[in-house]
Design a protein around this motif. Structure first.
Motif, PDB file in Angstrom:
ATOM      1  N   SER A 204      45.681  24.509  61.444  1.00 20.23           N
ATOM      2  CA  SER A 204      45.518  25.754  62.211  1.00 20.23           C
ATOM      3  C   SER A 204      46.880  26.263  62.662  1.00 20.23           C
ATOM      4  O   SER A 204      47.244  26.157  63.833  1.00 20.23           O
ATOM      5  N   GLN A 205      47.638  26.771  61.695  1.00 24.61           N
ATOM      6  CA  GLN A 205      48.920  27.384  61.985  1.00 24.61           C
ATOM      7  C   GLN A 205      49.015  28.691  61.213  1.00 24.61           C
ATOM      8  O   GLN A 205      48.545  28.786  60.073  1.00 24.61           O
ATOM      9  N   THR A 206      49.618  29.666  61.825  1.00 20.11           N
ATOM     10  CA  THR A 206      49.644  30.999  61.229  1.00 20.11           C
ATOM     11  C   THR A 206      50.448  31.040  59.933  1.00 20.11           C
ATOM     12  O   THR A 206      50.148  31.812  59.030  1.00 20.11           O
ATOM     13  N   ASN A 207      51.473  30.203  59.824  1.00 21.21           N
ATOM     14  CA  ASN A 207      52.331  30.246  58.637  1.00 21.21           C
ATOM     15  C   ASN A 207      51.916  29.260  57.545  1.00 21.21           C
ATOM     16  O   ASN A 207      52.580  29.141  56.523  1.00 21.21           O
ATOM     17  N   ILE A 208      50.827  28.511  57.804  1.00 19.94           N
ATOM     18  CA  ILE A 208      50.302  27.570  56.802  1.00 19.94           C
ATOM     19  C   ILE A 208      48.817  27.879  56.606  1.00 19.94           C
ATOM     20  O   ILE A 208      48.025  27.755  57.539  1.00 19.94           O
ATOM     21  N   ARG A 209      48.455  28.268  55.404  1.00 18.28           N
ATOM     22  CA  ARG A 209      47.075  28.719  55.178  1.00 18.28           C
ATOM     23  C   ARG A 209      46.050  27.585  55.205  1.00 18.28           C
ATOM     24  O   ARG A 209      44.959  27.735  55.755  1.00 18.28           O
ATOM     25  N   ASN A 210      46.369  26.459  54.597  1.00 18.58           N
ATOM     26  CA  ASN A 210      45.398  25.370  54.482  1.00 18.58           C
ATOM     27  C   ASN A 210      46.126  24.069  54.144  1.00 18.58           C
ATOM     28  O   ASN A 210      47.352  24.013  54.098  1.00 18.58           O
ATOM     29  N   ASN A 211      45.344  23.014  53.877  1.00 13.68           N
ATOM     30  CA  ASN A 211      45.935  21.710  53.590  1.00 13.68           C
ATOM     31  C   ASN A 211      46.679  21.673  52.254  1.00 13.68           C
ATOM     32  O   ASN A 211      47.560  20.832  52.058  1.00 13.68           O
ATOM     33  N   TRP A 212      46.303  22.560  51.339  1.00 10.00           N
ATOM     34  CA  TRP A 212      47.075  22.672  50.098  1.00 10.00           C
ATOM     35  C   TRP A 212      48.530  23.041  50.423  1.00 10.00           C
ATOM     36  O   TRP A 212      49.474  22.429  49.928  1.00 10.00           O
ATOM     37  N   ASP A 213      48.673  24.070  51.238  1.00  6.93           N
ATOM     38  CA  ASP A 213      50.014  24.509  51.626  1.00  6.93           C
ATOM     39  C   ASP A 213      50.776  23.393  52.341  1.00  6.93           C
ATOM     40  O   ASP A 213      51.948  23.131  52.053  1.00  6.93           O
TER      41      ASP A 213
END
Length: 287
Positions: A204-213
């Motif tokens: 849950s971070q604005t600059n990271i979309r999901n666990n893939w990222d």
């Protein structure tokens, strides 16, 4: 069978005809009747069992006859093949000689592959031993080193490398990564894949979309540290992320999640030598 069935009826008829009989005589007749009924049922059961056994035996005989017929056909076909070989013995000798040459060539190629694999396995074991000897006891508790199918896997816990939810490598990891970098540089013919893995908790971070990222960014961070800080040739490095989809433990538990949050450094021999061997594979003759 019909005789036993008619006896009780006859006894009953005698009783009717004779009219009144004594109680003793009546009891004896009842006992006789009961025994005859039991005997009749016993014979009937034996008859049914015999019928079933006969049916099973017939099926087995038919199956054996079919097998015998099939084996006779096989023998006949083999005999025909043998006769053809004997009739064309000269051509047969040529084919056998050619087959022997192909077998010898294949065996030589197999030995080359085995030697290459043994060499790879030996180098991997030396690499693993050198790495584990260079790590401290504390580092070994956070680093798992394994050799599986000729590949070296160095698994690093995420709490050793990053802050929670972050992909930046922390200072604590520097000494361990420096030792791993030295091993990588010593074995210059090996390729290195850095692979990020996460648990199944959404980021849950604005600059990271999901666990893939997150997993890919973590792998990329380790690659850049190995390149920029410890001088590993970037041409040998590959960064990849597998997100939450390569778990090694159950994400239902806290301990399982911790094992799944890891970065793996996968060290493999270059494929050139194996590709060369494949290129030298003996060609099979076309029939």
């Amino acid at each position: 069978m019909k005789l036993y069935k008619s006896i009780p009826i006859m006894l009953f008829s005698i009783v009717l005809i004779s009219g009144c009989v004594s109680n003793k005589k009546y009891t004896e007749l009842q006992d006789t009747y009961s025994k005859l009924r039991e005997r009749n049922q016993e014979l009937s059961n034996k008859y049914q069992d015999s019928q079933r056994e006969l049916s099973g035996a017939s099926s087995r005989v038919k199956s054996l006859e079919e097998q015998i017929s099939s084996e006779r056909a096989n023998v006949s076909a083999l005999q025909d093949a043998l006769n053809k070989c004997l009739n064309s013995s000269n051509q047969g000798n040529v084919n056998i000689s050619k087959l022997v040459d192909e077998i010898n060539s294949s065996n030589k190629y197999i030995k080359q592959l085995i030697n290459a694999k043994n060499k790879s396995d030996s180098l991997n074991m030396v690499l693993t031993n050198n790495l584990t000897r260079s790590l401290s006891r504390e580092e070994l508790s956070e680093v798992d080193v394994q050799v599986l199918k000729g590949v070296v896997y160095i698994s690093l816990a995420d709490n050793m490398l990053y802050k929670s939810g972050s992909y930046e490598v922390n200072d604590k990891a520097g000494e361990t990564l420096s030792k791993i970098a030295k091993i990588i540089k010593d074995y210059s013919t090996y390729d290195v894949l850095i692979e990020g893995n996460t648990d199944n908790v959404p980021i849950s971070q604005t600059n990271i979309r999901n666990n893939w990222d997150l997993s890919a960014l973590r792998a990329s961070s380790v690659v850049q540290v190995l390149q920029n800080k410890y001088g590993v040739d970037p041409k040998r490095l590959t960064a990849g992320g597998r997100g939450e989809f390569n778990p090694v433990a159950d994400n239902a538990t806290t301990a399982g999640k911790a094992k799944n949050r890891r970065t793996q450094i996968i060290i493999t021999p270059k494929l050139d030598q194996f590709m060369d061997l494949i290129g030298k594979a003996p060609e099979t003759s076309q029939q």
